[in-house]
Design an enzyme around this catalytic site. Sequence first.
Site, PDB file in Angstrom:
ATOM      1  N   LYS A 111       0.825  -1.214   0.000  1.00 34.94           N
ATOM      2  CA  LYS A 111       0.000   0.000   0.000  1.00 34.94           C
ATOM      3  C   LYS A 111       0.856   1.260   0.000  1.00 34.94           C
ATOM      4  O   LYS A 111       0.526   2.242  -0.660  1.00 34.94           O
ATOM      5  CB  LYS A 111      -0.917   0.023   1.234  1.00 34.94           C
ATOM      6  CG  LYS A 111      -2.151  -0.843   1.099  1.00 34.94           C
ATOM      7  CD  LYS A 111      -3.190  -0.449   2.150  1.00 34.94           C
ATOM      8  CE  LYS A 111      -4.395  -1.372   2.131  1.00 34.94           C
ATOM      9  NZ  LYS A 111      -5.292  -1.146   3.281  1.00 34.94           N
ATOM     10  N   LYS A 193      -7.500  -8.618 -10.088  1.00 42.07           N
ATOM     11  CA  LYS A 193      -8.647  -8.852  -9.210  1.00 42.07           C
ATOM     12  C   LYS A 193      -9.763  -7.862  -9.505  1.00 42.07           C
ATOM     13  O   LYS A 193      -9.501  -6.708  -9.838  1.00 42.07           O
ATOM     14  CB  LYS A 193      -8.223  -8.692  -7.737  1.00 42.07           C
ATOM     15  CG  LYS A 193      -7.853 -10.026  -7.088  1.00 42.07           C
ATOM     16  CD  LYS A 193      -7.249  -9.844  -5.728  1.00 42.07           C
ATOM     17  CE  LYS A 193      -8.237  -9.753  -4.591  1.00 42.07           C
ATOM     18  NZ  LYS A 193      -7.604  -9.845  -3.261  1.00 42.07           N
ATOM     19  N   LYS A 196     -12.879  -2.235  -6.720  1.00 43.03           N
ATOM     20  CA  LYS A 196     -13.617  -0.984  -6.661  1.00 43.03           C
ATOM     21  C   LYS A 196     -12.836   0.150  -7.321  1.00 43.03           C
ATOM     22  O   LYS A 196     -13.418   1.104  -7.840  1.00 43.03           O
ATOM     23  CB  LYS A 196     -13.822  -0.669  -5.179  1.00 43.03           C
ATOM     24  CG  LYS A 196     -14.685   0.501  -4.928  1.00 43.03           C
ATOM     25  CD  LYS A 196     -15.796   0.141  -3.955  1.00 43.03           C
ATOM     26  CE  LYS A 196     -16.913   1.127  -4.126  1.00 43.03           C
ATOM     27  NZ  LYS A 196     -18.205   0.528  -4.195  1.00 43.03           N
TER      28      LYS A 196
END
Length: 330
Positions: A111, A193, A196
């Site tokens: 991240k 994947k 969103k």
Amino acid sequence: MKRVFSGIQPSGIPHLGNYLGAIRNWVTLQEEHECIFCLVDLHAITVWQDPKELQEHTLQQTAVLLAAGIDPQRHILFNQSAVSAHARLAWIFNCVSRLGWLNRMTQFKDKAGKNRENHSAGLYVYPNLMAADILTYKATLVPVGDDQKQHIELANDIAQKFNHDYGTDFFPQIEPFTPPAARVMSLRDGTKKMSKSDPSEQSRIDLTDDADTIAQKVRRAKTDSDPLPSETEGLAERPEARNLVGLYAAVSSTPPEQVLAEFGGQGFGTFKSALADRLSTTIGPIADETRRLLDDRSHLLSVLRNGADRARAIAEPIVTEAEQLVGFLR
Ligand code: TRP
């Protein structure tokens, strides 16, 4: 009966990957366990969240969970920030956990990327808070995706060190529960994947999509030009075909072999319309109920408040005892 705890980020309307990967398992776990399900808004603000949006997303996530079959009467559904015990235990765990342990966390590395210096301290200690979430209730069974397994190991390290440092056996061992879940990939790229954050809405199916939208997204889903194989080996080098077959298998609860026994040798046309039907059957009722629930915000709020009250009743005595063990006057 084992106590189950799990958390989910309040990121708005979940997509099909969230449903098949997590939400559906939560619903099943309710049959045989005492479950505590938490919308982790404290975790959410480890990266910037627009305040209005965070509220909206928390309500949307609540609506979908209820629509999908989470039972807020027999189990507990609440938002994390409403139970301050999480933050208190997290602070203690910040002092138990070691920098060396946190430095090994692959999710933080992923991240934060190259721009590590500019991320919040909260993102760095995220796993300590996650350990606190679970141990605030002395939960022992934690359904998580594979990407969270390392955080559960860390939680066990923290629990063990706490027990060792304070000469107690207060915190139990936690067991991750990772049922074989479908890896749901993007409809535009079978190697990524479903997410969103993908700018293309065509890449995912949202849990509020109606039958027409689902059919259209599935029709436009990327495929190759070969017919479907009859054996799963034939999917190895065909990520898009593998994803669609996996989806069909997941929503109809049959093994992929069975799906290929039925559709092998055929083109994608028939298969895609069968898949769209199956998806609509699964998601349609959830989408309808979600829309209905979203019209009644005060009901959603009262479900969360009631959940928080009952969560607090379990959490307070446990965290107060942990505070006493540490030497705080309580
Ligand atoms: N980190 C988890 C995720 O991103 C969410 C989470 C927060 C969680 N606290 C938890 C999951 C405690 C299980 C138990 O998916």
